[in-house]
Design a protein around this motif. Structure first.
Motif, PDB file in Angstrom:
ATOM      1  N   THR A   1       0.856  -1.177   0.000  1.00  0.00           N
ATOM      2  CA  THR A   1       0.000   0.000   0.000  1.00  0.00           C
ATOM      3  C   THR A   1       0.894   1.229   0.000  1.00  0.00           C
ATOM      4  N   ASP A   2       0.592   2.175  -0.859  1.00  0.00           N
ATOM      5  CA  ASP A   2       1.263   3.473  -0.855  1.00  0.00           C
ATOM      6  C   ASP A   2       0.237   4.532  -0.497  1.00  0.00           C
ATOM      7  N   VAL A   3       0.675   5.537   0.207  1.00  0.00           N
ATOM      8  CA  VAL A   3      -0.188   6.648   0.551  1.00  0.00           C
ATOM      9  C   VAL A   3       0.625   7.932   0.408  1.00  0.00           C
ATOM     10  N   ILE A   4      -0.026   8.964  -0.088  1.00  0.00           N
ATOM     11  CA  ILE A   4       0.619  10.266  -0.221  1.00  0.00           C
ATOM     12  C   ILE A   4      -0.122  11.238   0.677  1.00  0.00           C
ATOM     13  N   ALA A   5       0.617  11.920   1.527  1.00  0.00           N
ATOM     14  CA  ALA A   5       0.046  12.944   2.395  1.00  0.00           C
ATOM     15  C   ALA A   5       0.640  14.286   1.988  1.00  0.00           C
ATOM     16  N   ARG A   6      -0.236  15.220   1.690  1.00  0.00           N
ATOM     17  CA  ARG A   6       0.224  16.553   1.285  1.00  0.00           C
ATOM     18  C   ARG A   6      -0.054  17.548   2.403  1.00  0.00           C
ATOM     19  N   SER A   7       0.858  18.490   2.564  1.00  0.00           N
ATOM     20  CA  SER A   7       0.656  19.592   3.497  1.00  0.00           C
ATOM     21  C   SER A   7       1.270  20.836   2.873  1.00  0.00           C
ATOM     22  N   ARG A   8       1.117  21.934   3.526  1.00  0.00           N
ATOM     23  CA  ARG A   8       1.711  23.159   2.965  1.00  0.00           C
ATOM     24  C   ARG A   8       3.236  23.115   2.984  1.00  0.00           C
ATOM     25  N   ASP A   9       3.802  22.186   3.772  1.00  0.00           N
ATOM     26  CA  ASP A   9       5.258  22.060   3.866  1.00  0.00           C
ATOM     27  C   ASP A   9       5.852  21.044   2.908  1.00  0.00           C
ATOM     28  N   GLY A  10       5.013  20.294   2.216  1.00  0.00           N
ATOM     29  CA  GLY A  10       5.545  19.311   1.286  1.00  0.00           C
ATOM     30  C   GLY A  10       4.666  18.084   1.185  1.00  0.00           C
ATOM     31  N   VAL A  11       5.253  17.047   0.641  1.00  0.00           N
ATOM     32  CA  VAL A  11       4.533  15.799   0.408  1.00  0.00           C
ATOM     33  C   VAL A  11       5.307  14.664   1.071  1.00  0.00           C
TER      34      VAL A  11
ATOM     35  N   LEU B   1      15.376  -6.211  -4.874  1.00  0.00           N
ATOM     36  CA  LEU B   1      16.077  -5.000  -5.290  1.00  0.00           C
ATOM     37  C   LEU B   1      15.621  -3.799  -4.469  1.00  0.00           C
ATOM     38  N   PRO B   2      16.505  -2.842  -4.212  1.00  0.00           N
ATOM     39  CA  PRO B   2      16.114  -1.618  -3.502  1.00  0.00           C
ATOM     40  C   PRO B   2      15.418  -0.647  -4.466  1.00  0.00           C
ATOM     41  N   LEU B   3      14.122  -0.855  -4.673  1.00  0.00           N
ATOM     42  CA  LEU B   3      13.390  -0.074  -5.667  1.00  0.00           C
ATOM     43  C   LEU B   3      12.420   0.943  -5.073  1.00  0.00           C
ATOM     44  N   VAL B   4      11.968   0.746  -3.865  1.00  0.00           N
ATOM     45  CA  VAL B   4      11.032   1.656  -3.222  1.00  0.00           C
ATOM     46  C   VAL B   4      11.832   2.549  -2.295  1.00  0.00           C
ATOM     47  N   GLY B   5      11.587   3.849  -2.331  1.00  0.00           N
ATOM     48  CA  GLY B   5      12.321   4.721  -1.423  1.00  0.00           C
ATOM     49  C   GLY B   5      12.411   6.131  -1.950  1.00  0.00           C
ATOM     50  N   MET B   6      13.501   6.809  -1.573  1.00  0.00           N
ATOM     51  CA  MET B   6      13.687   8.199  -1.959  1.00  0.00           C
ATOM     52  C   MET B   6      15.112   8.388  -2.454  1.00  0.00           C
ATOM     53  N   ASN B   7      15.249   9.193  -3.517  1.00  0.00           N
ATOM     54  CA  ASN B   7      16.598   9.432  -4.019  1.00  0.00           C
ATOM     55  C   ASN B   7      17.164  10.732  -3.484  1.00  0.00           C
ATOM     56  N   GLU B   8      18.430  10.981  -3.785  1.00  0.00           N
ATOM     57  CA  GLU B   8      19.128  12.137  -3.249  1.00  0.00           C
ATOM     58  C   GLU B   8      18.573  13.474  -3.734  1.00  0.00           C
ATOM     59  N   HIS B   9      17.733  13.443  -4.754  1.00  0.00           N
ATOM     60  CA  HIS B   9      17.114  14.676  -5.246  1.00  0.00           C
ATOM     61  C   HIS B   9      15.773  14.946  -4.578  1.00  0.00           C
ATOM     62  N   GLY B  10      15.370  14.041  -3.675  1.00  0.00           N
ATOM     63  CA  GLY B  10      14.108  14.221  -2.960  1.00  0.00           C
ATOM     64  C   GLY B  10      12.917  13.575  -3.646  1.00  0.00           C
ATOM     65  N   ALA B  11      13.142  12.892  -4.751  1.00  0.00           N
ATOM     66  CA  ALA B  11      12.050  12.189  -5.426  1.00  0.00           C
ATOM     67  C   ALA B  11      11.824  10.851  -4.725  1.00  0.00           C
ATOM     68  N   ALA B  12      10.567  10.544  -4.449  1.00  0.00           N
ATOM     69  CA  ALA B  12      10.231   9.293  -3.774  1.00  0.00           C
ATOM     70  C   ALA B  12       9.452   8.409  -4.734  1.00  0.00           C
ATOM     71  N   PHE B  13       9.604   7.091  -4.554  1.00  0.00           N
ATOM     72  CA  PHE B  13       8.923   6.132  -5.417  1.00  0.00           C
ATOM     73  C   PHE B  13       8.378   4.988  -4.581  1.00  0.00           C
ATOM     74  N   GLY B  14       7.128   4.691  -4.775  1.00  0.00           N
ATOM     75  CA  GLY B  14       6.506   3.531  -4.156  1.00  0.00           C
ATOM     76  C   GLY B  14       5.870   2.712  -5.269  1.00  0.00           C
TER      77      GLY B  14
END
Length: 186
Positions: free
Chosen positions: A123-133, A171-184
């Motif tokens: 399960t992936d969930v995205i939470a948005r706020s005024r400070d980011g995602v 494989l390490p495929l889910v996570g966040m990269n050094e540019h701040g992009a996240a993938f689920g």
């Protein structure tokens, strides 16, 4: 109003943190060595699963051949990474590939008896706020992989570094990269 920062101390006894650098094979070897016990548990679970479905472990290679062929032609770097995991953990490549292709195995082996409801693995969930995602990812997997989890800082020689939680053997495929992009992925 900004929230007050809170410091949290976590005790991680079941979570190995691994820092792997270099080309795909080199990173795979480091991950394979560091999480060898978890890889072995994941392979053992896959073997038991296949055997419960009336197949021998030796049936894995021909069963997975079409998937390996597709992976080798479309994502060769990931196949090379798994070759490194196999070498580092002392396991056969076919067994490590089987852990990564478990959902394909599941689809093939469960065709004769479809589940009463669709099986969902993550399960992936995205939470948005005024400070980011924030991206949250939850693994709903088999109990057979309990204790086979790691957190990998995967630093590629030609791409962004990725921080990835993972079930050992995969494989390490889910996570966040050094540019701040996240993938689920689900």
């Amino acid at each position: 109003l900004r929230p007050t920062p809170v410091s949290v101390r976590l005790t991680m006894t079941d979570l190995m943190v691994v820092h792997a650098e270099g080309n795909p094979y080199e990173r795979g070897v480091v991950i394979g060595r560091a999480l060898a016990d978890g890889h072995a548990r994941s392979v053992d679970f896959a073997h038991r699963y296949v055997q419960r479905h009336g197949l021998a472990v030796t049936d894995l290679e021909p069963l997975l051949a079409p998937y390996l062929s597709a992976a080798a032609s479309t994502v060769p770097r990931l196949v090379t990474h798994l070759e490194g995991v196999a070498a580092g953990s002392g396991l056969s490549f076919v067994d490590v590939f089987a852990v990564n292709a478990f959902e394909e195995l599941y689809d093939v082996l469960e065709q004769s008896v479809p589940p009463p409801i669709p099986v969902e693995r993550c399960t992936d969930v995205i939470a948005r706020s005024r400070d980011g995602v924030i991206l949250g990812h939850n693994e709903q997997w088999y109990a057979g992989d309990d204790g086979a989890v790691g957190l990998v800082l995967d630093v590629s020689d030609d791409g962004p570094a990725v921080l990835a939680p993972m079930v050992a053997g995969t494989l390490p495929l889910v996570g966040m990269n050094e540019h701040g992009a996240a993938f689920g992925t689900m």
